[in-house]
Design a protein around this motif. Structure first.
Motif, PDB file in Angstrom:
ATOM      1  N   SER A  94       2.231  -2.619   8.912  1.00 33.24           N
ATOM      2  CA  SER A  94       2.522  -2.455  10.337  1.00 33.24           C
ATOM      3  C   SER A  94       1.524  -3.213  11.209  1.00 33.24           C
ATOM      4  N   GLU A  95       0.265  -3.272  10.792  1.00 30.88           N
ATOM      5  CA  GLU A  95      -0.746  -3.981  11.570  1.00 30.88           C
ATOM      6  C   GLU A  95      -0.556  -5.493  11.476  1.00 30.88           C
ATOM      7  N   GLU A  98       2.350  -6.258  13.753  1.00 30.54           N
ATOM      8  CA  GLU A  98       1.987  -6.152  15.167  1.00 30.54           C
ATOM      9  C   GLU A  98       1.177  -7.365  15.622  1.00 30.54           C
ATOM     10  N   ARG A 139       8.356   0.987   9.110  1.00 35.51           N
ATOM     11  CA  ARG A 139       6.923   1.056   9.399  1.00 35.51           C
ATOM     12  C   ARG A 139       6.488   0.025  10.441  1.00 35.51           C
ATOM     13  N   CYS A 140       7.371  -0.899  10.768  1.00 37.68           N
ATOM     14  CA  CYS A 140       7.014  -1.994  11.669  1.00 37.68           C
ATOM     15  C   CYS A 140       7.822  -1.908  12.957  1.00 37.68           C
ATOM     16  N   GLU A 141       7.141  -1.963  14.079  1.00 41.13           N
ATOM     17  CA  GLU A 141       7.833  -1.893  15.362  1.00 41.13           C
ATOM     18  C   GLU A 141       8.595  -3.177  15.649  1.00 41.13           C
TER      19      GLU A 141
END
Length: 240
Positions: A94-95, A98, A139-141
């Motif tokens: 996810s980071e 982002e 898990r990922c926006e």
């Protein structure tokens, strides 16, 4: 050496079995419907402004984009997304997603990266679904194109090295295709540009394989400026 032995030897050399190779060729083919043909990454403005007027100028522009711009940055994001999805890493998926989404320099490049990433994920879920894909996506926006390719490739067992080289080849080919229509260039000149960029693509992939997220940076100011100014062009063939 038998046919099966030769096939096994080739697989050992490239680290890619037949199924993984088939998927890699499919996903990074111009026929895979992510809409790459409608984006020029600012090349359209560069042609109008006179920065790119022939094959040599296009080669130089793309070489810089690969080594010091979006090519290298996207390759690093792909590599870290692949590792995070495959084995887990110090930086969660996810980071990585982002940071990659935040790194694009303009509104149109944001559209380009997110639209292609969304299309890649949607098609993969519909036609190439696999265990863990839905959970990873959740898990990922936001998932931009290189992260989508790294994520799906890892979950399908496509080794990082071939995936990264294939991705950079596909991106470079798409840039050249845009340039060939805009300059314009003939098919032979376009292939000469692609051939001349082979060592640049190989070197960029090798750098990206060992780069950390802290190594990401861009020095392609003119290309970034082109992506910012493209939206104000009077006539446009491309969306970026």
């Amino acid at each position: 050496m038998t046919t099966s032995e030769r096939a096994g030897s080739l697989e050992a050399m490239i680290g890619l079995d037949n199924s993984a190779l088939y998927r890699l060729m499919t996903w990074l083919s111009p026929a895979f419907p992510v809409g790459g043909f409608s984006y020029s990454s600012g090349i359209e403005w560069a042609v109008e402004a006179g920065d790119i007027s022939d094959a040599a100028a296009l080669r130089g522009w793309l070489s810089t984009m690969l080594t010091d711009g979006a090519g290298f940055s996207d390759a690093v994001f792909l590599a870290h997304a692949h590792r995070a999805a495959e084995l887990g890493s110090d930086t969660p998926l996810s980071e990585v997603a982002e940071l990659a989404a935040a790194f694009v320099p303009s509104r149109e490049r944001q559209l380009e990266a997110t639209a292609q990433g969304r299309a890649f994920i949607e098609i993969s879920r519909s036609a190439w679904s696999c265990e863990g894909l839905d959970a990873a996506v959740l898990r990922c926006e936001t998932i931009v194109y290189p992260v989508a390719v790294g994520l799906v490739g890892a979950l399908h067992g496509v080794p990082l090295g071939p995936l990264l080289h294939g991705f950079l080849h596909a991106v470079t080919s798409n840039w050249i295709s845009a340039g060939s229509r805009l300059v314009p260039l003939g098919q032979t000149d376009s292939q000469r540009v692609l051939a001349a960029l082979e060592p640049v693509v190989v070197a960029t992939a090798e750098r990206a394989l060992v780069a950390s997220l802290d190594d990401i940076g861009s020095a392609s100011f003119r290309a970034d400026l082109a992506s910012l100014r493209h939206e104000t062009q009077y006539t446009r063939l491309f969306r970026s």
